[in-house]
Design a protein around this motif. Structure first.
Motif, PDB file in Angstrom:
ATOM      1  N   SER A   1      77.733  30.987  52.862  1.00  0.00           N
ATOM      2  CA  SER A   1      77.829  31.402  51.465  1.00  0.00           C
ATOM      3  C   SER A   1      79.206  31.087  50.904  1.00  0.00           C
ATOM      4  O   SER A   1      80.209  31.085  51.610  1.00  0.00           O
ATOM      5  CB  SER A   1      77.551  32.906  51.340  1.00  0.00           C
ATOM      6  OG  SER A   1      78.486  33.655  52.093  1.00  0.00           O
TER       7      SER A   1
ATOM      8  N   ASP B   1      76.618  27.028  48.221  1.00  0.00           N
ATOM      9  CA  ASP B   1      75.957  27.580  49.405  1.00  0.00           C
ATOM     10  C   ASP B   1      75.301  26.455  50.198  1.00  0.00           C
ATOM     11  O   ASP B   1      74.683  25.556  49.627  1.00  0.00           O
ATOM     12  CB  ASP B   1      74.891  28.601  48.990  1.00  0.00           C
ATOM     13  CG  ASP B   1      75.478  29.760  48.202  1.00  0.00           C
ATOM     14  OD1 ASP B   1      76.274  30.514  48.782  1.00  0.00           O
ATOM     15  OD2 ASP B   1      75.143  29.893  47.011  1.00  0.00           O
TER      16      ASP B   1
ATOM     17  N   ASN C   1      73.907  27.156  42.310  1.00  0.00           N
ATOM     18  CA  ASN C   1      73.772  28.222  41.315  1.00  0.00           C
ATOM     19  C   ASN C   1      74.789  29.323  41.590  1.00  0.00           C
ATOM     20  O   ASN C   1      75.405  29.362  42.649  1.00  0.00           O
ATOM     21  CB  ASN C   1      72.360  28.808  41.344  1.00  0.00           C
ATOM     22  CG  ASN C   1      71.325  27.832  40.828  1.00  0.00           C
ATOM     23  OD1 ASN C   1      70.679  27.135  41.604  1.00  0.00           O
ATOM     24  ND2 ASN C   1      71.171  27.767  39.509  1.00  0.00           N
ATOM     25  N   GLY C   2      74.933  30.250  40.635  1.00  0.00           N
ATOM     26  CA  GLY C   2      75.805  31.393  40.849  1.00  0.00           C
ATOM     27  C   GLY C   2      76.777  31.602  39.711  1.00  0.00           C
ATOM     28  O   GLY C   2      76.835  30.820  38.747  1.00  0.00           O
TER      29      GLY C   2
ATOM     30  N   THR D   1      71.551  34.153  43.018  1.00  0.00           N
ATOM     31  CA  THR D   1      72.520  33.416  42.200  1.00  0.00           C
ATOM     32  C   THR D   1      71.975  33.120  40.803  1.00  0.00           C
ATOM     33  O   THR D   1      72.738  33.145  39.823  1.00  0.00           O
ATOM     34  CB  THR D   1      72.931  32.115  42.900  1.00  0.00           C
ATOM     35  OG1 THR D   1      71.761  31.341  43.234  1.00  0.00           O
ATOM     36  CG2 THR D   1      73.723  32.398  44.167  1.00  0.00           C
TER      37      THR D   1
END
Length: 522
Positions: A406, A410, A423-424, A479
């Motif tokens: 992570s 990721d 994503n996130g 995310t």
């Protein structure tokens, strides 16, 4: 050709009251023992010879080869199939001169140096151990653990030498032994040696049959990791389709997720689990782990607040989860902070098999024995791995499970494919326990994946990749929900972000996952 699958080592001192040795031996052969080694460390020659002769007659009736421990003279006298020697016994070269040309010679090995010597000396097979601690033999060398066997097996690549694991092997840890005792080059065991589980049994036929069936089940592909990827080819489209299937299965089946987790985030983790559509149970007491192993859909073990009572629960919970083929998500939080944590993690991973290991760069670097990334408490320092793709792939192969690295990006691997997720939102890193929450979400996805795998098995279909897809799906769910939450007008910072995150996890939909997922498959 000897079948080393279920290798019985005798020990008359372990017989239960009222059980006669030769009766026990014959019943164990009827149950499926494939080779027998007579071990009589404290018996005089006359008695040893008598036992060996009668044992040989019983083994001959069932077509099972007999091997004599240490004593070349006894092996010659009874015309045994061969001998097994220890490191301090007669050298293999000398035994080879005395024994018939086709005699089998095995040797006990505890480290790679002894494996190399066995190769040079011309051993037919090696007994690797002790894999587990055992009360049947005084150990003068360290227990190597399941994860230590692979390094030794790798040294046998390109040879005809067979390998048998020995030391504390029982029905409760047999699948863990078979699954974990594999080299990075995929060299696996040829068998397991069992002592007390059979000899001390009042019903040796049934005990041997149970062990034999576990071995056959493993070889048929029924491991302790139901739904684990078997290195299929993935595309972005197949990954997203699989992720959505698992996501919808969580909402449909509402699986129970057992969590032994960081005390700091118990409430947050439980809320995230519920928001996804699963049901959490937060239990740490060792005495209830067998019952929970039967009813839960998956297990999360998080060592964030590691205390003796929770550690005992972790050991038992993982063992029973393996026995029930329930997915285990392991989060080695802050493993690099102390030697205590490092030793605890080593013991846990040698006791049971994880389905997914999730951690940040520092945690996984410590687990892998790499100094590329340093730890500061539970956080990472430095720029990260130079080649994270190769790192997660190699660690996945070594630990025989899916690995989740992570971070800002990721990385997830099943040992073959690597998923790169982008994503996130930065606010995820500014709330307490976001990584721990991720572990809870992965466990929820794994529980649903196992349900899907079971339903497909019932229909006679081959299911692959579910745990890999579950790990990807969880990261995307968390995310993507973070991205959507961060855009809300009511979110002003970390304090207002977490409630919004739970809201978005709860209202997340399949179309949103398909629309927003940023995934690459390597």
């Amino acid at each position: 050709m000897i079948d080393y699958s279920l290798y019985l080592v005798t020990g008359r001192e372990l017989l239960p009251p009222g059980k006669e040795y030769f009766e026990s031996l014959e019943q164990s052969l009827q149950g499926g023992v494939s080779v027998v080694q007579i071990r009589e460390k404290k018996t005089d020659t006359t008695k040893f010879l008598d036992i060996a002769l009668k044992s040989k007659a019983i083994c001959d009736r069932y077509g099972i080869p007999l091997i004599i421990n240490d004593r070349v003279d006894i092996a010659l006298a009874v015309e045994a199939a061969g001998v097994h020697v220890g490191q301090s016994d007669m050298p293999i070269a000398m035994a080879r001169k005395l024994l018939p040309e086709n005699a089998i010679i095995g040797v006990s090995c505890n480290n790679v140096q002894e494996i190399e010597q066995a190769k040079q000396d011309g051993a037919d097979y090696v007994g690797i151990g002790a894999v587990w601690s055992t009360a049947t033999k005084d150990l003068d060398k360290p227990v190597i653990g399941v994860r230590g066997v692979g390094k030794m097996l790798e040294r046998l690549d390109g040879t005809s030498i067979k390998a048998v694991a020995i030391g504390g092997i029982k029905s409760r840890n047999l699948l863990r032994t078979l699954h974990g005792s594999v080299s990075p080059t995929n060299h696996s065991l040829d068998g397991v040696a069992v002592v007390s589980e059979i000899v001390a049994s009042t019903h040796p036929r049934e005990t041997a049959a149970k062990l034999r069936e576990l071995i056959y089940a493993f070889r048929r592909g029924s491991s302790i990791l139901k739904g684990l990827s078997v290195h299929s080819e993935y595309s972005v489209e197949t990954v997203i389709d699989g992720v959505v299937d698992i996501f919808e299965a969580i909402r449909k089946h509402n699986p129970l997720v057992h969590q032994i987790t960081n005390n700091v985030v118990v409430a947050q983790s439980a809320n995230a689990t519920i928001a996804l559509g699963a049901s959490p149970i937060m239990a740490t007491t060792a005495q209830e782990m067998e019952d929970l192993g039967r009813v839960s859909g998956s297990l999360l073990v998080n060592i964030g607040t590691l205390v003796p009572t929770s550690y005992d629960g972790m050991m038992e919970a993982g063992t029973f989860a393996n026995a029930q083929k329930k997915p285990i998500v392991f989060d080695p939080v802050g493993i690099g902070a102390s030697e205590f944590r490092k030793n605890a993690v080593s013991q846990l991973l040698n006791t049971w098999q994880a389905s997914v290991i999730k951690g940040n760069a520092a945690e996984l670097a410590t687990l892998a024995g790499s100094n590329e990334v340093q730890a500061k408490g539970v956080d990472s320092t430095g720029s990260g791995f130079k080649d994270p793709v190769s790192f997660v792939r190699n660690l996945s192969c070594r630990e025989r499970c899916v690995v989740v690295l992570s971070g800002e990006t990721d990385y997830i691997s099943d040992g073959s494919s690597v998923a790169v997720l982008n994503n996130g939102h930065a606010l995820l890193g500014r709330i307490t326990g976001s990584g721990c929450i991720a572990g809870s979400c992965i466990a929820s996805y794994c529980a649903a994946a196992a349900i899907l795998a079971g339903s497909m098995e019932d229909k006679g279909k081959l299911v692959v990749g579910d745990i890999f897809l579950a790990a990807i799906g969880m990261i995307l769910a968390l995310t993507i929900s973070a991205e959507v939450a961060a855009m809300r007008e009511d979110v002003k910072g970390p304090g207002t972000f977490f409630p919004a995150l739970i809201d978005e996890l709860s209202s997340l939909s399949s179309p949103t996952i398909r629309e927003r997922a940023r995934v690459h498959i390597l």
